[in-house]
Scaffold this motif. Structure first.
Motif, PDB file in Angstrom:
ATOM      1  N   THR A 147     -13.244  -7.644   4.069  1.00 52.04           N
ATOM      2  CA  THR A 147     -12.151  -8.308   3.861  1.00 52.04           C
ATOM      3  C   THR A 147     -11.104  -7.919   3.014  1.00 52.04           C
ATOM      4  OG1 THR A 147     -13.637 -10.011   4.124  1.00 52.04           O
ATOM      5  CG2 THR A 147     -11.331 -10.753   2.823  1.00 52.04           C
ATOM      6  N   TYR A 148     -11.502  -6.927   2.187  1.00 52.33           N
ATOM      7  CA  TYR A 148     -10.261  -6.274   1.150  1.00 52.33           C
ATOM      8  C   TYR A 148      -9.799  -5.026   1.483  1.00 52.33           C
ATOM      9  CZ  TYR A 148     -12.320  -9.887  -1.919  1.00 52.33           C
ATOM     10  OH  TYR A 148     -12.581 -11.089  -2.471  1.00 52.33           O
ATOM     11  N   LEU A 149      -9.945  -4.568   2.868  1.00 52.10           N
ATOM     12  CA  LEU A 149      -9.454  -3.388   3.076  1.00 52.10           C
ATOM     13  C   LEU A 149      -7.974  -3.591   3.370  1.00 52.10           C
ATOM     14  CD1 LEU A 149     -11.632  -1.680   5.762  1.00 52.10           C
ATOM     15  CD2 LEU A 149     -11.332  -1.099   3.543  1.00 52.10           C
ATOM     16  N   ALA A 150      -7.343  -4.529   4.016  1.00 53.91           N
ATOM     17  CA  ALA A 150      -6.033  -4.749   4.180  1.00 53.91           C
ATOM     18  C   ALA A 150      -5.498  -5.206   2.917  1.00 53.91           C
ATOM     19  CB  ALA A 150      -5.869  -5.956   5.166  1.00 53.91           C
ATOM     20  N   PRO A 151      -5.905  -5.937   1.967  1.00 54.23           N
ATOM     21  CA  PRO A 151      -5.107  -6.275   0.678  1.00 54.23           C
ATOM     22  C   PRO A 151      -5.037  -5.016   0.230  1.00 54.23           C
ATOM     23  CG  PRO A 151      -6.654  -8.096   1.222  1.00 54.23           C
ATOM     24  CD  PRO A 151      -6.904  -6.950   2.382  1.00 54.23           C
ATOM     25  N   ALA A 152      -6.040  -4.076   0.064  1.00 52.64           N
ATOM     26  CA  ALA A 152      -6.056  -2.853  -0.845  1.00 52.64           C
ATOM     27  C   ALA A 152      -4.894  -2.094  -0.142  1.00 52.64           C
ATOM     28  CB  ALA A 152      -7.318  -2.177  -0.970  1.00 52.64           C
ATOM     29  N   LEU A 153      -4.641  -1.838   0.784  1.00 50.37           N
ATOM     30  CA  LEU A 153      -3.327  -1.280   1.648  1.00 50.37           C
ATOM     31  C   LEU A 153      -2.251  -1.910   1.175  1.00 50.37           C
ATOM     32  CD1 LEU A 153      -4.479  -0.235   5.140  1.00 50.37           C
ATOM     33  CD2 LEU A 153      -3.961   1.320   3.234  1.00 50.37           C
ATOM     34  N   GLU A 154      -2.025  -3.269   1.429  1.00 52.30           N
ATOM     35  CA  GLU A 154      -0.832  -3.809   0.972  1.00 52.30           C
ATOM     36  C   GLU A 154      -0.382  -3.856  -0.659  1.00 52.30           C
ATOM     37  OE1 GLU A 154      -1.001  -8.102   2.343  1.00 52.30           O
ATOM     38  OE2 GLU A 154      -2.067  -7.560   4.088  1.00 52.30           O
ATOM     39  N   SER A 155      -1.427  -3.367  -1.336  1.00 56.46           N
ATOM     40  CA  SER A 155      -1.032  -3.518  -2.821  1.00 56.46           C
ATOM     41  C   SER A 155      -0.532  -2.143  -2.976  1.00 56.46           C
ATOM     42  CB  SER A 155      -2.465  -3.561  -3.721  1.00 56.46           C
ATOM     43  OG  SER A 155      -3.268  -2.247  -3.638  1.00 56.46           O
ATOM     44  N   GLU A 156      -0.622  -1.132  -2.019  1.00 54.29           N
ATOM     45  CA  GLU A 156       0.160   0.135  -2.342  1.00 54.29           C
ATOM     46  C   GLU A 156       1.479   0.032  -1.436  1.00 54.29           C
ATOM     47  OE1 GLU A 156      -1.100   2.784  -3.918  1.00 54.29           O
ATOM     48  OE2 GLU A 156      -3.169   1.603  -4.217  1.00 54.29           O
ATOM     49  N   GLY A 157       1.868  -1.280  -1.246  1.00 51.59           N
ATOM     50  CA  GLY A 157       3.182  -1.169  -0.397  1.00 51.59           C
ATOM     51  C   GLY A 157       3.381  -1.056   0.918  1.00 51.59           C
ATOM     52  N   VAL A 158       2.030  -1.139   1.746  1.00 50.80           N
ATOM     53  CA  VAL A 158       1.905  -1.176   3.011  1.00 50.80           C
ATOM     54  C   VAL A 158       2.198  -2.444   3.471  1.00 50.80           C
ATOM     55  CG1 VAL A 158       0.439  -0.682   5.147  1.00 50.80           C
ATOM     56  CG2 VAL A 158       0.573   1.167   3.292  1.00 50.80           C
ATOM     57  N   SER A 159       3.229  -2.630   4.675  1.00 49.61           N
ATOM     58  CA  SER A 159       3.462  -3.999   5.149  1.00 49.61           C
ATOM     59  C   SER A 159       2.184  -4.594   5.657  1.00 49.61           C
ATOM     60  CB  SER A 159       4.338  -3.832   6.454  1.00 49.61           C
ATOM     61  OG  SER A 159       4.007  -3.211   7.457  1.00 49.61           O
ATOM     62  N   SER A 160       2.163  -5.999   6.070  1.00 47.89           N
ATOM     63  CA  SER A 160       1.151  -6.645   6.261  1.00 47.89           C
ATOM     64  C   SER A 160       0.654  -6.287   7.869  1.00 47.89           C
ATOM     65  CB  SER A 160       1.302  -8.018   6.325  1.00 47.89           C
ATOM     66  OG  SER A 160       1.333  -8.606   4.887  1.00 47.89           O
ATOM     67  N   ALA A 161       1.551  -6.157   8.493  1.00 46.70           N
ATOM     68  CA  ALA A 161       1.621  -5.683  10.103  1.00 46.70           C
ATOM     69  C   ALA A 161       0.877  -4.524  10.161  1.00 46.70           C
ATOM     70  CB  ALA A 161       2.834  -5.708  10.550  1.00 46.70           C
ATOM     71  N   LYS A 162       1.571  -3.477   9.218  1.00 44.91           N
ATOM     72  CA  LYS A 162       0.910  -1.795   9.336  1.00 44.91           C
ATOM     73  C   LYS A 162      -0.863  -1.943   8.846  1.00 44.91           C
ATOM     74  CE  LYS A 162       1.517   2.931   7.971  1.00 44.91           C
ATOM     75  NZ  LYS A 162       2.380   3.743   7.056  1.00 44.91           N
ATOM     76  N   ALA A 163      -0.802  -2.840   7.639  1.00 42.69           N
ATOM     77  CA  ALA A 163      -2.385  -2.926   7.192  1.00 42.69           C
ATOM     78  C   ALA A 163      -3.271  -3.429   8.171  1.00 42.69           C
ATOM     79  CB  ALA A 163      -1.902  -3.767   6.014  1.00 42.69           C
ATOM     80  N   GLY A 164      -2.699  -4.560   8.954  1.00 38.89           N
ATOM     81  CA  GLY A 164      -3.415  -5.075   9.908  1.00 38.89           C
ATOM     82  C   GLY A 164      -4.065  -3.993  11.129  1.00 38.89           C
ATOM     83  N   GLY A 165      -2.896  -3.314  11.316  1.00 42.60           N
ATOM     84  CA  GLY A 165      -3.134  -2.136  12.438  1.00 42.60           C
ATOM     85  C   GLY A 165      -4.151  -1.093  11.925  1.00 42.60           C
ATOM     86  N   VAL A 166      -4.103  -0.735  10.593  1.00 41.38           N
ATOM     87  CA  VAL A 166      -5.005   0.189  10.264  1.00 41.38           C
ATOM     88  C   VAL A 166      -6.424  -0.301  10.273  1.00 41.38           C
ATOM     89  CG1 VAL A 166      -5.504   1.320   8.065  1.00 41.38           C
ATOM     90  CG2 VAL A 166      -3.240   1.397   8.781  1.00 41.38           C
ATOM     91  N   VAL A 167      -6.554  -1.689   9.618  1.00 41.97           N
ATOM     92  CA  VAL A 167      -7.986  -1.965   9.598  1.00 41.97           C
ATOM     93  C   VAL A 167      -8.476  -2.263  11.070  1.00 41.97           C
ATOM     94  CG1 VAL A 167      -9.197  -3.841   8.726  1.00 41.97           C
ATOM     95  CG2 VAL A 167      -7.339  -2.979   7.602  1.00 41.97           C
ATOM     96  N   ALA A 168      -7.548  -2.592  12.041  1.00 43.00           N
ATOM     97  CA  ALA A 168      -7.984  -2.715  13.338  1.00 43.00           C
ATOM     98  C   ALA A 168      -8.873  -1.545  13.951  1.00 43.00           C
ATOM     99  CB  ALA A 168      -6.692  -3.165  14.330  1.00 43.00           C
ATOM    100  N   LEU A 169      -8.517  -0.441  13.323  1.00 41.16           N
ATOM    101  CA  LEU A 169      -9.239   0.743  13.801  1.00 41.16           C
ATOM    102  C   LEU A 169     -10.719   0.488  13.414  1.00 41.16           C
ATOM    103  CD1 LEU A 169      -6.913   3.622  12.024  1.00 41.16           C
ATOM    104  CD2 LEU A 169      -7.435   2.923  14.709  1.00 41.16           C
ATOM    105  N   TYR A 170     -11.411  -0.567  12.845  1.00 44.37           N
ATOM    106  CA  TYR A 170     -12.908  -0.694  12.640  1.00 44.37           C
ATOM    107  C   TYR A 170     -13.284  -1.133  14.148  1.00 44.37           C
ATOM    108  CZ  TYR A 170     -16.502  -4.092  11.861  1.00 44.37           C
ATOM    109  OH  TYR A 170     -17.713  -4.788  12.165  1.00 44.37           O
ATOM    110  N   GLY A 171     -12.465  -1.917  14.777  1.00 49.63           N
ATOM    111  CA  GLY A 171     -12.752  -2.361  16.121  1.00 49.63           C
ATOM    112  C   GLY A 171     -13.062  -1.250  17.073  1.00 49.63           C
TER     113      GLY A 171
END
Length: 318
Positions: A150-174
């Motif tokens: 759950t916290y992978l995307a928020p951790a990225l967003e806290s570094e200035g990454v956009s929500s859309a990009k953070a979601g795309g990065v975490v989607a690599l899990y799938g």
């Protein structure tokens, strides 16, 4: 019938989620939607347990996990994009529509043969040492993977990454889960369950250690891939174990197994929320490393002992 009814209700509550404006009503609608989906997941596992022989069951469960990976990838990758480009309501409406379509398709599935004797209930599970062990491991597994994921995307967003990009990065899990599931399916029957569990736990520990060190998008993407592969390795093994841990109580065991998984996930997410709120990502993901080690030690040892007992009573078991 269980899946048809709960999916129909999930479609209703999901649609309500997409149209309401009141936060309290939205919260209740999401909780009810989750409750319905929580009934679908174990029922699907019970169906596989009833319809597929144990010797090849893990392969079927691996396919089930691969299908879940596609759903997770689509939801994670597209959810943020649709919410940003169209509306957050779309993220709730799409799965509601998908649930409605499944209600129409499920009658095509044949019912598995009825058991010769009435199935045992919850008491039989909690009285079984293997049933209790599987449930405890499910708690830790849910906390270690789903709770921390759950916290992978928020951790990225806290570094200035956009929500859309953070979601795309975490989607690599799938993607990682989908690719690794093909390997697990080929190796099922030739590789022992403790090995699958050990590889999965090691993957979790490595992935969380990477994210604890840095929240660089490339590193987090690599960690997401590893987390997906780890889940493919260990979760189908745990699912197969849950379907056989307590003979005669498959439905009760699998239902409790799924419940324990989600309780562990929610408990970990809630317990780590203060660290996330303070952006203390290093200690937060260090907890993930610890949970992975605890799960790996318990799962590998327990499954080896369980396997020896099966060999002693029934002969060789895959």
């Amino acid at each position: 019938r269980t899946m048809r009814v709960t999916l129909a209700l999930a479609a209703v509550f999901g649609t309500v989620s997409a149209v309401v404006d009141d936060l309290t009503v939205l919260t209740v609608a999401r909780a009810l939607t989750g409750a319905c989906m929580a009934a679908v997941v174990p029922t699907g596992l019970v169906y596989v347990g009833d319809a597929v022989p144990f010797a090849v069951r893990q392969r079927t469960l691996t396919d089930l996990n691969a299908a879940s990976a596609l759903g997770i990838t689509a939801a994670t990758g597209l959810g943020g994009v649709l919410a940003a480009a169209v509306s957050w309501r779309v993220a709730f409406l799409v799965p509601a529509l998908a649930a409605g379509v499944l209600v129409l398709l499920l009658p095509r599935l044949p019912e598995p043969p009825a058991p010769a004797t009435p199935p045992a209930g919850l008491v039989a599970v909690v009285r079984s040492r293997w049933g209790v062990l599987v449930l405890l491991l499910a708690l830790v597994e849910g906390a270690a993977l789903l709770g921390l994921l759950t916290y992978l995307a928020p951790a990225l967003e806290s570094e200035g990454v956009s929500s859309a990009k953070a979601g795309g990065v975490v989607a690599l899990y799938g993607i990682g889960l989908l690719l690794a599931s093909r390997v697990v399916k080929r190796r099922a029957g030739r590789t022992s369950a403790p090995v699958f569990l050990g590889f999965g736990a090691a993957g979790l520990a490595v992935a969380y250690a990477l994210v604890a060190l840095t929240r660089d998008a490339v590193v987090v993407g690599l960690a997401a891939l590893v987390l997906g592969a780890a889940w493919a390795s260990m979760h189908s093994t745990m699912q197969a174990w849950a379907t056989e841990a307590v003979p005669g109580a498959r439905a009760a065991t699998v239902s409790l197994f799924a419940g324990a998984l989600f309780v562990g996930s929610g408990a970990a997410t809630a317990a780590l929320a203060p660290l996330a709120g303070d952006l203390r990502w290093a200690p937060l993901f260090a907890v993930g490393v610890l949970l992975a080690v605890v799960f790996g030690a318990g799962a590998v040892t327990g499954r080896r002992l369980y396997g020896r007992g099966l060999v002693a009573t029934t002969g060789p078991v895959p």
